[in-house]
Design a protein around this motif. Structure first.
Motif, mmCIF file in Angstrom:
data_model
loop_
_atom_site.group_PDB
_atom_site.id
_atom_site.type_symbol
_atom_site.label_atom_id
_atom_site.label_comp_id
_atom_site.label_asym_id
_atom_site.label_seq_id
_atom_site.Cartn_x
_atom_site.Cartn_y
_atom_site.Cartn_z
ATOM 1 N N SER A 150 -5.852 -1.755 -11.193
ATOM 2 C CA SER A 150 -5.901 -0.800 -10.081
ATOM 3 C C SER A 150 -5.095 0.455 -10.366
ATOM 4 O O SER A 150 -4.131 0.426 -11.134
ATOM 5 C CB SER A 150 -5.328 -1.439 -8.809
ATOM 6 O OG SER A 150 -6.120 -2.517 -8.392
ATOM 7 N N LEU A 151 -5.478 1.521 -9.687
ATOM 8 C CA LEU A 151 -4.734 2.775 -9.742
ATOM 9 C C LEU A 151 -3.428 2.654 -8.954
ATOM 10 O O LEU A 151 -3.314 1.832 -8.041
ATOM 11 C CB LEU A 151 -5.576 3.898 -9.119
ATOM 12 C CG LEU A 151 -6.963 4.103 -9.723
ATOM 13 C CD1 LEU A 151 -7.770 5.098 -8.889
ATOM 14 C CD2 LEU A 151 -6.844 4.583 -11.168
ATOM 15 N N GLU A 152 -2.470 3.518 -9.275
ATOM 16 C CA GLU A 152 -1.164 3.476 -8.616
ATOM 17 C C GLU A 152 -1.298 3.667 -7.097
ATOM 18 O O GLU A 152 -0.623 2.990 -6.315
ATOM 19 C CB GLU A 152 -0.257 4.568 -9.209
ATOM 20 C CG GLU A 152 1.160 4.511 -8.682
ATOM 21 C CD GLU A 152 2.118 5.418 -9.451
ATOM 22 O OE1 GLU A 152 1.654 6.161 -10.349
ATOM 23 O OE2 GLU A 152 3.325 5.378 -9.154
ATOM 24 N N SER A 153 -2.193 4.564 -6.677
ATOM 25 C CA SER A 153 -2.341 4.842 -5.242
ATOM 26 C C SER A 153 -2.733 3.586 -4.455
ATOM 27 O O SER A 153 -2.395 3.435 -3.290
ATOM 28 C CB SER A 153 -3.404 5.923 -5.024
ATOM 29 O OG SER A 153 -4.668 5.477 -5.514
ATOM 30 N N MET A 154 -3.444 2.673 -5.122
ATOM 31 C CA MET A 154 -3.910 1.463 -4.437
ATOM 32 C C MET A 154 -2.770 0.486 -4.167
ATOM 33 O O MET A 154 -2.876 -0.369 -3.297
ATOM 34 C CB MET A 154 -4.996 0.798 -5.272
ATOM 35 C CG MET A 154 -6.241 1.666 -5.421
ATOM 36 S SD MET A 154 -7.335 1.082 -6.731
ATOM 37 C CE MET A 154 -8.033 -0.378 -5.963
ATOM 38 N N PHE A 155 -1.693 0.620 -4.943
ATOM 39 C CA PHE A 155 -0.538 -0.270 -4.784
ATOM 40 C C PHE A 155 0.624 0.439 -4.068
ATOM 41 O O PHE A 155 1.771 0.297 -4.461
ATOM 42 C CB PHE A 155 -0.067 -0.798 -6.144
ATOM 43 C CG PHE A 155 -0.716 -2.094 -6.562
ATOM 44 C CD1 PHE A 155 -0.437 -3.274 -5.890
ATOM 45 C CD2 PHE A 155 -1.592 -2.150 -7.631
ATOM 46 C CE1 PHE A 155 -1.008 -4.479 -6.283
ATOM 47 C CE2 PHE A 155 -2.184 -3.352 -8.032
ATOM 48 C CZ PHE A 155 -1.889 -4.509 -7.348
ATOM 49 N N SER A 156 0.305 1.224 -3.053
ATOM 50 C CA SER A 156 1.341 1.909 -2.276
ATOM 51 C C SER A 156 1.400 1.304 -0.871
ATOM 52 O O SER A 156 0.515 0.527 -0.501
ATOM 53 C CB SER A 156 1.009 3.403 -2.203
ATOM 54 O OG SER A 156 -0.042 3.613 -1.285
ATOM 55 N N PRO A 157 2.401 1.655 -0.060
ATOM 56 C CA PRO A 157 2.499 1.095 1.304
ATOM 57 C C PRO A 157 1.363 1.515 2.231
ATOM 58 O O PRO A 157 1.260 1.016 3.346
ATOM 59 C CB PRO A 157 3.837 1.658 1.811
ATOM 60 C CG PRO A 157 4.602 2.034 0.599
ATOM 61 C CD PRO A 157 3.585 2.458 -0.420
ATOM 62 N N THR A 158 0.517 2.440 1.779
ATOM 63 C CA THR A 158 -0.674 2.824 2.539
ATOM 64 C C THR A 158 -1.953 2.579 1.721
ATOM 65 O O THR A 158 -3.029 3.002 2.126
ATOM 66 C CB THR A 158 -0.629 4.326 2.914
ATOM 67 O OG1 THR A 158 -0.379 5.081 1.713
ATOM 68 C CG2 THR A 158 0.470 4.627 3.913
ATOM 69 N N MET A 164 3.389 -2.191 -4.196
ATOM 70 C CA MET A 164 3.691 -2.958 -5.410
ATOM 71 C C MET A 164 5.078 -3.615 -5.343
ATOM 72 O O MET A 164 5.303 -4.681 -5.924
ATOM 73 C CB MET A 164 3.589 -2.048 -6.641
ATOM 74 C CG MET A 164 3.908 -2.719 -7.965
ATOM 75 S SD MET A 164 2.862 -4.167 -8.348
ATOM 76 C CE MET A 164 1.573 -3.414 -9.352
ATOM 77 N N ASN A 165 6.002 -2.997 -4.612
ATOM 78 C CA ASN A 165 7.327 -3.612 -4.458
ATOM 79 C C ASN A 165 7.235 -5.013 -3.846
ATOM 80 O O ASN A 165 8.035 -5.883 -4.167
ATOM 81 C CB ASN A 165 8.224 -2.731 -3.576
ATOM 82 C CG ASN A 165 8.652 -1.479 -4.287
ATOM 83 O OD1 ASN A 165 9.558 -1.495 -5.103
ATOM 84 N ND2 ASN A 165 7.976 -0.372 -3.998
ATOM 85 N N PRO A 261 13.540 -1.253 1.773
ATOM 86 C CA PRO A 261 14.145 -0.157 1.005
ATOM 87 C C PRO A 261 13.112 0.379 0.005
ATOM 88 O O PRO A 261 12.578 -0.405 -0.785
ATOM 89 C CB PRO A 261 15.321 -0.821 0.295
ATOM 90 C CG PRO A 261 15.043 -2.281 0.341
ATOM 91 C CD PRO A 261 14.187 -2.547 1.538
ATOM 92 N N PRO A 262 12.816 1.662 0.030
ATOM 93 C CA PRO A 262 11.725 2.176 -0.820
ATOM 94 C C PRO A 262 12.000 1.993 -2.316
ATOM 95 O O PRO A 262 13.127 2.186 -2.765
ATOM 96 C CB PRO A 262 11.666 3.672 -0.468
ATOM 97 C CG PRO A 262 12.371 3.801 0.846
ATOM 98 C CD PRO A 262 13.407 2.717 0.858
ATOM 99 N N HIS A 263 10.966 1.601 -3.041
ATOM 100 C CA HIS A 263 11.012 1.503 -4.516
ATOM 101 C C HIS A 263 12.050 0.520 -5.060
ATOM 102 O O HIS A 263 12.382 0.581 -6.237
ATOM 103 C CB HIS A 263 11.275 2.879 -5.146
ATOM 104 C CG HIS A 263 10.440 3.970 -4.572
ATOM 105 N ND1 HIS A 263 9.076 3.952 -4.614
ATOM 106 C CD2 HIS A 263 10.785 5.121 -3.916
ATOM 107 C CE1 HIS A 263 8.602 5.041 -4.017
ATOM 108 N NE2 HIS A 263 9.598 5.762 -3.579
#
Lengths: 270, 270
Positions: A150-158, A164-165, A261-263
């Motif tokens: 998957s692309l990075e955008s797909m593994f974000s909080p939105t 991904m975290n 906590p982000p990231h």
């Protein structure tokens, strides 16, 4: 003294991007004077399944075989199978372990899960007293280095796959930090199979650059074992109170019903 | 028509608590008129590792073997190995799949991860278009039923292992929901090996009670695929805005940097 690095590598093909990432690590770290060992799991035909054959001779309770208990006993008595003992020897001398793999189903491939299930034996890699910040491998470092589909955008909080975290928490907290490892930030190669050759090349270049300073990197943040009581293993009231006014939870898992906590599973110092 | 249930069972011993949980499911569901099939992975000697041997005949690209692509092609051409095709046939006819296992390292044992890696083939179980709420198995239900070594308190948002909802996300969202399954709430047997016989018995009794209404249960909540754009797979602005004033994120992974919705991977309707 030369640092020792163990790369636990799980890809079927020497022509793969994962192979190139593994080769880059061997080259750069060796050039720095490290002694690098590679466990090439598919090439070794590594056994993935946790069975009674992992124990030499009779097991203690064949009727109600419990792998966790039987493998602990076998480790104490030097009766683990040769392939497990060999991997444990490599781990014992290593200062840094790099797990190199393609992400399969939001986790490691089964052959690598098998290495984890079989090599990180109860007693050898952890005990009730020796885990997390007091873990057996607290003087060692470990990290995940992996490719995604998957692309990075797909593994974000939105994104459709979610943050991904969150996906990394069971691996990095539940396995690596559980055994005490100082966990270095993961190296994530986002969808190399969808990328053009030039982008794949620059992903590898950036990994080579990172490798040069890898052993000096600050690890990810987790919570010290002494922040928890020793009965229910709950956060001590004073730690909880101290954190009450903070905006974010302490970690992804120990989030105190606050925003994560982000990231924090991706970058050190978060 | 009789409902068909497939139990994918991963424990080495017929004397284990996991075996008892599996047997209870077979009994109660059969008594209800269901047709129950069991894949007893250790007894079958199920191959866990994803290799070129899973494909009959020549692979397309031996130099740069990619399991995801090669297994897709082999599925299309009817060239997957017999053990994979057999499991796929069982899955195709099933209305409900129950995964019964002891949690190993915050996840499934390697032998079960191998079933997931090998049986849920690209094309058979998912495609770029058919996934999540549009997934291939959207008319089927699936659930995790597992034992832990840790106490329930340890898997809370203030416990040492962190929130179990986080640990379940990659499994329930990234595997089950990804393939479209309606995911029933997990059945978690907390630390049966630390419990007295009477408590173990009552855990099984409560599972037997649940099994009687299992097929009518409402599944866990996930987000519909059409809430995401089809390029970066990000939540559409209108969905994001609609949710802006809400207290909690949408799911554990798609948390929008808000607190996680409590119990959302544990209970339906959260």
């Amino acid at each position: 003294m030369a640092k020792k690095v163990l790369i636990v590598y799980a890809h079927q093909s020497s022509g793969s991007f994962n192979a190139a990432a593994k080769n880059a690590a061997v080259e750069v770290l060796t050039a720095q004077g490290c002694i690098v060992d590679v466990s090439d799991l598919y090439a070794m035909g590594f056994k993935a399944t946790a069975t009674a054959e992992d124990i030499k001779g009779e097991v203690k309770n064949a009727e109600n075989f419990c792998y966790l208990e039987e493998s602990k006993l076998a480790w104490e008595q030097g009766k683990l199978s040769a392939d497990i003992m060999e991997e444990q020897s490599k781990l014992t001398v290593a200062d840094l372990i790099i797990f190199q793999f393609p992400m399969y189903w939001f986790s490691v491939p089964a052959i690598l899960k098998g290495w984890i299930d079989r090599v990180l034996t109860n007693g050898f890699a952890f005990s009730q007293e020796k885990r997390y910040s007091q873990g057996i491998f607290k003087d060692k470092k470990a990290m995940l280095s992996f490719t995604t589909g998957s692309l990075e955008s797909m593994f974000s909080p939105t994104g459709i796959n979610g943050d991904m975290n969150v996906t990394l928490w069971p691996l990095q907290n539940g396995i690596l930090h559980y055994c005490g490892f100082q966990v270095l930030a993961p190296q994530i190669f986002w969808a190399p199979s969808s990328a053009v050759a030039e982008d794949r090349k620059s992903m590898l270049e950036s990994w080579r650059t990172r490798l040069q300073g890898l052993l000096e990197e600050k690890p990810l943040s987790f919570i010290s074992l002494d922040c928890f009581d020793d009965k229910a293993f709950q956060l001590k009231p004073e730690v909880h109170e101290k954190h009450a006014s903070k905006e974010f939870g302490l970690t992804v898992g120990i989030h105190l019903n606050k925003p994560l906590p982000p990231h924090s599973q991706m970058k050190a110092g978060c």
